[in-house]
Write a protein that holds these residues in place. Structure first.
Motif, short mmCIF file in Angstrom:
data_model
loop_
_atom_site.label_atom_id
_atom_site.label_comp_id
_atom_site.label_asym_id
_atom_site.label_seq_id
_atom_site.Cartn_x
_atom_site.Cartn_y
_atom_site.Cartn_z
N ARG A 183 15.97 -26.62 5.91
CA ARG A 183 15.93 -27.17 7.26
C ARG A 183 14.84 -28.22 7.46
N TYR A 184 13.69 -28.01 6.83
CA TYR A 184 12.53 -28.84 7.14
C TYR A 184 12.04 -29.70 5.98
N GLY A 185 12.59 -29.47 4.79
CA GLY A 185 12.27 -30.35 3.67
C GLY A 185 10.91 -30.14 3.03
N VAL A 186 10.24 -29.05 3.36
CA VAL A 186 8.95 -28.73 2.72
C VAL A 186 8.99 -27.27 2.28
N ASP A 187 8.23 -26.97 1.24
CA ASP A 187 8.22 -25.62 0.70
C ASP A 187 7.25 -24.72 1.44
N GLY A 188 7.68 -23.50 1.66
CA GLY A 188 6.78 -22.46 2.14
C GLY A 188 6.36 -21.59 0.97
N GLN A 189 5.52 -20.62 1.24
CA GLN A 189 5.05 -19.71 0.20
C GLN A 189 5.39 -18.28 0.60
N LEU A 190 5.88 -17.51 -0.33
CA LEU A 190 6.27 -16.13 -0.04
C LEU A 190 5.05 -15.24 0.12
N LEU A 191 4.99 -14.53 1.23
CA LEU A 191 3.94 -13.54 1.48
C LEU A 191 4.61 -12.32 2.11
N TYR A 192 5.03 -11.38 1.27
CA TYR A 192 5.62 -10.16 1.82
C TYR A 192 4.58 -9.41 2.67
N PRO A 193 5.02 -8.66 3.68
CA PRO A 193 4.10 -7.75 4.36
C PRO A 193 3.46 -6.82 3.33
N SER A 194 2.25 -6.36 3.63
CA SER A 194 1.55 -5.55 2.62
C SER A 194 1.11 -4.21 3.20
N ARG A 195 0.72 -3.35 2.29
CA ARG A 195 0.11 -2.08 2.68
C ARG A 195 -1.35 -2.29 3.04
N ALA A 196 -1.95 -1.28 3.64
CA ALA A 196 -3.36 -1.35 3.97
C ALA A 196 -4.20 -1.34 2.69
N ALA A 197 -5.42 -1.86 2.79
CA ALA A 197 -6.29 -1.98 1.62
C ALA A 197 -6.58 -0.62 0.98
N LYS A 198 -6.71 0.41 1.81
CA LYS A 198 -7.05 1.74 1.29
C LYS A 198 -5.83 2.66 1.27
N ALA A 199 -4.65 2.09 1.26
CA ALA A 199 -3.44 2.91 1.21
C ALA A 199 -3.40 3.73 -0.07
N ALA A 200 -2.86 4.92 0.04
CA ALA A 200 -2.73 5.79 -1.13
C ALA A 200 -1.26 6.18 -1.28
N PRO A 201 -0.45 5.28 -1.83
CA PRO A 201 0.99 5.54 -1.94
C PRO A 201 1.29 6.71 -2.86
N ALA A 202 2.40 7.38 -2.56
CA ALA A 202 2.83 8.50 -3.38
C ALA A 202 3.10 8.05 -4.81
N LYS A 203 2.82 8.92 -5.75
CA LYS A 203 3.09 8.64 -7.16
C LYS A 203 4.38 9.29 -7.62
N VAL A 204 4.79 10.34 -6.91
CA VAL A 204 6.02 11.06 -7.26
C VAL A 204 6.80 11.35 -5.98
N PRO A 205 8.10 11.58 -6.09
CA PRO A 205 8.90 11.92 -4.90
C PRO A 205 8.41 13.19 -4.22
N ALA A 206 8.67 13.28 -2.93
CA ALA A 206 8.25 14.45 -2.15
C ALA A 206 8.92 15.72 -2.68
N GLU A 207 8.16 16.81 -2.74
CA GLU A 207 8.67 18.08 -3.27
C GLU A 207 9.85 18.59 -2.46
N ARG A 208 9.86 18.32 -1.15
CA ARG A 208 10.90 18.90 -0.29
C ARG A 208 12.31 18.43 -0.68
N LEU A 209 12.41 17.32 -1.42
CA LEU A 209 13.72 16.81 -1.79
C LEU A 209 14.49 17.78 -2.69
N GLN A 210 13.78 18.61 -3.43
CA GLN A 210 14.43 19.58 -4.31
C GLN A 210 14.36 20.99 -3.76
N GLN A 211 13.86 21.11 -2.51
CA GLN A 211 13.72 22.44 -1.92
C GLN A 211 14.43 22.55 -0.58
#
Length: 396
Positions: A183-211
């Motif tokens: 539309r505008y003839g110039v390139d933008g740069q991709l910046l996906y939304p991010s997690r917080a700096a001190k986020a602690a994402p899960a390493k494994v699926p939640a246990e409740r999925l098999q229970q």
């Protein structure tokens, strides 16, 4: 990646825009997370929209200013389009309201988000001060900002002029980058939304999925602008003995939620990111990501990227993405096979079929959850977003 020397060379940055900078939902969280590691002595926040951030949600040790739009009571009146048009026409002239902040802080760069009208004010300030303007494009502005139809071409011209002139153009999806380049003839740069700096994402699926011993529990977290799709989801879950948890501001039967007074819908209120992730992992089986099928909202559905995926992929639960083929979240899922159960038909029968697959195949739930963890780490880490943002600010 967060090199101290590079941080010392970062510019004095003034954020000016309608979107509050707070740890909440939507663009607010995007900004808060992006700026939470910025040197506080080189950053100030000027919120200029309808609402100020809440003090308890703000960046620590960072000066905040609030200059609201005038006559905000007209925002939700029958004059809303004309009110928006008036603010749009006066946006550039509002720059003088921020002169005192500029004189005292002496910013070396200006940051804004193309939401509302104050990003135009930010562009005027940057132009007057002869400093770089960095814009974050979170939504499709031209087709979604409320104004009389006669102003559409004018809005396109304003957006084009500012987008082209910006020192950096940070877009939240690759589809927005591509669309705006056409539309505008110039390139933008991709910046996906991010997690917080001190986020602690899960390493494994939640246990409740098999229970699991009861019906499927699907959760939705985030802003709610329409309840149509959430009601459809709840109605599809009901025959399966399932329920819907909604983590959002509001109460049963009130305001936007008046149409969701169903026995299998449970309102949980709004939570901060850390508590939300814990609660979702403990109480839900599936996380719901809807995108609009309405033709009038196609531009946003196509270009915008659901910020909730940053936290959803940190939980360790499977994703259910519902929307048209052209939706950005759908296309993202297609590019990352196995990351989500995807429904691209608005028909209730197709949504029910997807819920039945999730209900009856625990190994499938675990597989989707594991893949979501892996892809989320690849796309949404704070370190990756910060590196892109820092590079944009330091580019000559």
């Amino acid at each position: 990646m967060n090199n101290p020397g590079q941080k010392a060379s970062l510019p004095r940055l003034l954020y000016l825009g309608d979107v509050p900078v707070e740890s909440f939902y939507h663009g607010s969280a995007l900004l808060h997370r992006l700026l939470e590691t910025y040197p506080t002595d080189r950053l100030q926040i000027a919120e200029a929209g309808l609402h100020a951030s809440l003090p308890e949600r703000r960046l620590k040790d960072t000066p905040y200013h609030f200059h609201p739009l005038l006559l905000t009571r007209l925002q939700n009146s029958r004059l809303t389009h004309w009110y928006a048009a008036g603010n749009l026409l006066l946006a550039g002239a509002r720059a003088r309201k921020f002169q005192d902040i500029v004189d005292k802080f002496r910013p070396e760069a200006l940051l804004t988000v193309t939401n509302g009208v104050s990003w135009i004010t930010a562009a005027a300030v940057a132009q007057k001060q002869k400093i770089p303007l960095h814009i974050i494009c979170h939504d499709e502005w031209v087709d979604t900002f409320p104004s009389p139809p006669v102003m559409r071409n004018w809005k396109e011209r304003i957006f084009r002029e500012i987008y082209e002139a910006a020192a950096s153009r940070l877009c939240v999806s690759p589809f927005m980058v591509e669309n705006f380049a056409r539309r505008y003839g110039v390139d933008g740069q991709l910046l996906y939304p991010s997690r917080a700096a001190k986020a602690a994402p899960a390493k494994v699926p939640a246990e409740r999925l098999q229970q699991r011993t009861e019906g499927l529990v699907v959760a939705y977290a985030g802003s709610v602008y329409t309840t149509e799709v959430l009601r459809l989801l709840a109605e599809c879950l009901s025959p399966l003995g399932g329920k819907l948890l909604i983590f959002a501001p509001g109460k049963r039967g009130q305001g936007t939620f008046a149409d969701l007074d169903l026995p299998n819908v449970h309102f949980q209120g709004s939570l901060d990111s850390k508590e939300l992730i814990v609660r979702l992992r403990q109480e839900a089986d599936v996380l719901f990501v809807p995108m609009s099928f309405h033709p009038s909202e196609r531009a946003n559905t196509e270009n915008c990227f659901p910020s909730k995926l940053t936290d959803y992929t940190a939980v360790g639960l499977p994703l259910l993405i519902y929307g048209p083929d052209y939706g950005s979240a759908i296309r993202w899922a297609r590019e990352n096979p196995g990351v989500a159960e995807v429904v691209t038909s608005r028909e209730a029968a197709h949504l029910t079929e997807a819920l039945q697959r999730l209900e009856t195949r625990p190994e499938y739930l675990v597989s989707l959850a594991q893949r979501a963890i892996e892809v989320g780490e690849e796309y949404f880490s704070h370190e990756k977003a910060w590196a892109i943002f820092q590079e944009a600010l330091l580019a000559k």
